[in-house]
Design a protein around this motif. Sequence first.
Motif, mmCIF file in Angstrom:
data_model
loop_
_atom_site.group_PDB
_atom_site.id
_atom_site.type_symbol
_atom_site.label_atom_id
_atom_site.label_comp_id
_atom_site.label_asym_id
_atom_site.label_seq_id
_atom_site.Cartn_x
_atom_site.Cartn_y
_atom_site.Cartn_z
ATOM 1 N N MET A 95 0.846 -1.202 0.000
ATOM 2 C CA MET A 95 0.000 0.000 0.000
ATOM 3 C C MET A 95 0.881 1.251 0.000
ATOM 4 O O MET A 95 1.925 1.282 0.637
ATOM 5 N N THR A 96 0.446 2.263 -0.709
ATOM 6 C CA THR A 96 1.197 3.506 -0.793
ATOM 7 C C THR A 96 1.266 4.198 0.560
ATOM 8 O O THR A 96 0.272 4.310 1.265
ATOM 9 N N THR A 97 2.441 4.661 0.943
ATOM 10 C CA THR A 97 2.585 5.398 2.190
ATOM 11 C C THR A 97 2.252 6.866 1.969
ATOM 12 O O THR A 97 2.305 7.369 0.841
ATOM 13 N N ILE A 98 1.928 7.543 3.052
ATOM 14 C CA ILE A 98 1.622 8.967 2.951
ATOM 15 C C ILE A 98 2.839 9.731 2.433
ATOM 16 O O ILE A 98 2.720 10.633 1.603
ATOM 17 N N GLY A 99 4.024 9.360 2.912
ATOM 18 C CA GLY A 99 5.232 10.044 2.463
ATOM 19 C C GLY A 99 5.451 9.928 0.970
ATOM 20 O O GLY A 99 5.838 10.897 0.307
ATOM 21 N N GLU A 100 5.183 8.735 0.417
ATOM 22 C CA GLU A 100 5.358 8.547 -1.025
ATOM 23 C C GLU A 100 4.363 9.390 -1.811
ATOM 24 O O GLU A 100 4.701 9.985 -2.843
ATOM 25 N N LEU A 101 3.116 9.450 -1.310
ATOM 26 C CA LEU A 101 2.111 10.255 -2.003
ATOM 27 C C LEU A 101 2.456 11.742 -1.942
ATOM 28 O O LEU A 101 2.303 12.465 -2.927
ATOM 29 N N ILE A 102 2.913 12.193 -0.788
ATOM 30 C CA ILE A 102 3.296 13.605 -0.677
ATOM 31 C C ILE A 102 4.395 13.928 -1.685
ATOM 32 O O ILE A 102 4.350 14.945 -2.382
ATOM 33 N N LYS A 103 5.392 13.066 -1.782
ATOM 34 C CA LYS A 103 6.488 13.294 -2.723
ATOM 35 C C LYS A 103 5.985 13.311 -4.160
ATOM 36 O O LYS A 103 6.348 14.186 -4.958
ATOM 37 N N ASP A 104 5.133 12.342 -4.512
ATOM 38 C CA ASP A 104 4.634 12.287 -5.886
ATOM 39 C C ASP A 104 3.751 13.487 -6.216
ATOM 40 O O ASP A 104 3.818 14.045 -7.310
ATOM 41 N N LEU A 105 2.901 13.876 -5.265
ATOM 42 C CA LEU A 105 2.028 15.023 -5.493
ATOM 43 C C LEU A 105 2.837 16.317 -5.597
ATOM 44 O O LEU A 105 2.533 17.185 -6.422
ATOM 45 N N ARG A 106 3.864 16.433 -4.758
ATOM 46 C CA ARG A 106 4.743 17.608 -4.828
ATOM 47 C C ARG A 106 5.459 17.650 -6.174
ATOM 48 O O ARG A 106 5.504 18.697 -6.840
ATOM 49 N N THR A 107 6.010 16.513 -6.583
ATOM 50 C CA THR A 107 6.732 16.451 -7.853
ATOM 51 C C THR A 107 5.804 16.738 -9.023
ATOM 52 O O THR A 107 6.197 17.365 -10.006
ATOM 53 N N ALA A 108 4.566 16.273 -8.914
ATOM 54 C CA ALA A 108 3.596 16.500 -9.988
ATOM 55 C C ALA A 108 3.342 17.981 -10.229
ATOM 56 O O ALA A 108 3.022 18.395 -11.336
ATOM 57 N N ARG A 109 3.501 18.780 -9.193
ATOM 58 C CA ARG A 109 3.326 20.226 -9.349
ATOM 59 C C ARG A 109 4.622 20.915 -9.744
ATOM 60 O O ARG A 109 4.641 22.121 -9.975
ATOM 61 N N GLY A 110 5.698 20.150 -9.798
ATOM 62 C CA GLY A 110 6.983 20.740 -10.142
ATOM 63 C C GLY A 110 7.597 21.500 -8.990
ATOM 64 O O GLY A 110 8.421 22.398 -9.202
ATOM 65 N N TRP A 111 7.215 21.157 -7.760
ATOM 66 C CA TRP A 111 7.686 21.877 -6.584
ATOM 67 C C TRP A 111 8.875 21.170 -5.945
ATOM 68 O O TRP A 111 8.920 19.938 -5.865
ATOM 69 N N SER A 112 9.802 21.936 -5.425
ATOM 70 C CA SER A 112 10.865 21.411 -4.583
ATOM 71 C C SER A 112 10.310 21.258 -3.171
ATOM 72 O O SER A 112 9.207 21.737 -2.850
ATOM 73 N N GLN A 113 11.070 20.605 -2.314
ATOM 74 C CA GLN A 113 10.657 20.506 -0.913
ATOM 75 C C GLN A 113 10.596 21.880 -0.265
ATOM 76 O O GLN A 113 9.717 22.151 0.567
ATOM 77 N N SER A 114 11.503 22.765 -0.669
ATOM 78 C CA SER A 114 11.488 24.129 -0.127
ATOM 79 C C SER A 114 10.220 24.861 -0.525
ATOM 80 O O SER A 114 9.620 25.583 0.280
ATOM 81 N N ARG A 115 9.798 24.680 -1.776
ATOM 82 C CA ARG A 115 8.578 25.342 -2.234
ATOM 83 C C ARG A 115 7.365 24.822 -1.461
ATOM 84 O O ARG A 115 6.498 25.611 -1.054
ATOM 85 N N LEU A 116 7.307 23.514 -1.251
ATOM 86 C CA LEU A 116 6.192 22.964 -0.481
ATOM 87 C C LEU A 116 6.204 23.518 0.939
ATOM 88 O O LEU A 116 5.146 23.863 1.491
ATOM 89 N N ALA A 117 7.386 23.603 1.533
ATOM 90 C CA ALA A 117 7.482 24.157 2.889
ATOM 91 C C ALA A 117 6.974 25.596 2.924
ATOM 92 O O ALA A 117 6.245 25.994 3.849
ATOM 93 N N ASP A 118 7.330 26.389 1.912
ATOM 94 C CA ASP A 118 6.870 27.785 1.851
ATOM 95 C C ASP A 118 5.347 27.857 1.738
ATOM 96 O O ASP A 118 4.699 28.666 2.411
ATOM 97 N N GLU A 119 4.774 27.024 0.858
ATOM 98 C CA GLU A 119 3.325 27.042 0.649
ATOM 99 C C GLU A 119 2.593 26.604 1.910
ATOM 100 O O GLU A 119 1.553 27.166 2.274
ATOM 101 N N LEU A 120 3.119 25.584 2.584
ATOM 102 C CA LEU A 120 2.505 25.124 3.833
ATOM 103 C C LEU A 120 2.585 26.189 4.918
ATOM 104 O O LEU A 120 1.632 26.391 5.678
ATOM 105 N N SER A 121 3.725 26.862 4.983
ATOM 106 C CA SER A 121 3.892 27.908 5.997
ATOM 107 C C SER A 121 2.888 29.036 5.794
ATOM 108 O O SER A 121 2.291 29.543 6.751
ATOM 109 N N LYS A 122 2.687 29.413 4.527
ATOM 110 C CA LYS A 122 1.717 30.478 4.231
ATOM 111 C C LYS A 122 0.302 30.022 4.562
ATOM 112 O O LYS A 122 -0.512 30.790 5.083
ATOM 113 N N SER A 123 -0.007 28.767 4.240
ATOM 114 C CA SER A 123 -1.352 28.256 4.482
ATOM 115 C C SER A 123 -1.648 28.133 5.974
ATOM 116 O O SER A 123 -2.737 28.476 6.437
ATOM 117 N N ALA A 124 -0.663 27.656 6.730
ATOM 118 C CA ALA A 124 -0.883 27.378 8.150
ATOM 119 C C ALA A 124 -0.645 28.588 9.045
ATOM 120 O O ALA A 124 -1.069 28.605 10.205
#
Length: 375
Positions: A1-30
Amino acid sequence: MTTIGELIKDLRTARGWSQSRLADELSKSAGTTIAREYISRRWESGRHEPSPFWLRHLSAVLDVPLTVLEHDSVKRRTFLTDVAATAIAPVVASDLIAEGFSARLKNAGPSVDDWEAKLATYGTDYMSFGAADIQRRLANELVVLQQQLDQPRLWSVAARLMTLFAKTFPGSDGAKAVTWYRLAAEAADRSQDEEAMVWVRGRASLALGYEGASLGVARVLETQASAISDKPSNGLLNAVWADAHIKALSDDQDGARQALLQAQRLFEKAGSEEPTDYAIPWWRHNVHISLLAARLGDEKVALKAQEDGAAAIPESMPRFHTHLQMHRGLMMVRAGDRPGGIATAQHALDLLPPEKHSLTLRMLMNEISAPVPAA
């Protein structure tokens, strides 16, 4: 079964985002700061799962339903249609736009029967032509077809054509391939054609699994294809083969071998000798066995599959001979002869005319020539 971590990575990559970009977007959202290292070392590494608070914000910034990120939902029947960000076709030219408007203004276009005949032709052509040629032709067809989507049979045609179109992009580029697989699945659902719903998901998961790309998304597609129907079909056979390749690439050798046995049993019921991408004939079945066995290091099984496959591949489909020869290169690399394996695979690829190359072959070459991970 797919792990949450794998899905997060695939979904992030699908948007063309780096881990830093995801961190920035999460920080703004939260409204609170989260570090890139937290995403890398805790979530995507699989060491820790996001809390319900962060799951809500991941859902928001990745633009997917919250259930996509919940463990148990991965096993449910509902297909995760929002597993990637939206993307546009790479071919946006004035002639395509004009043709699409022309078809709409004239309220005319090929009949349903004509479209299904085109679908059959593309299924055969995909086996012989290169990715670039198929991509250009399909882009033109899809622009016209989208003006006629007024009945379920046309949605079924669109779903299959969109799946082929997705396969002209590298699966590692989730912002394109995975997005088109998502749209194809939505089109199949709109058609209410169960066979199309299974085939699109099964074929997409197999393409990603064979390429070794976006394995988290591939797992979801495979799981959902199998959940929609357990009736023997080419779509389900694709999904089982996808499961085998995903497990082999995830170091689950026992699971991969069990999936191989399942694929062999299912092939007896669902195999077909039609020379089309919509079917898995005996020789293509052996191409899958060859790659899987090479990945598992089962030399005897791989060589037998290569011999059986090579004897039956149609002369009009030389690309699949190249697959088998490159699998030998992969076997050599896995056995410890990296220079010899790379040379064998590259020689096989060089013998195939460039216009016949597929993205799958190029990604296979990348897998074979990838640096050996440090111990």
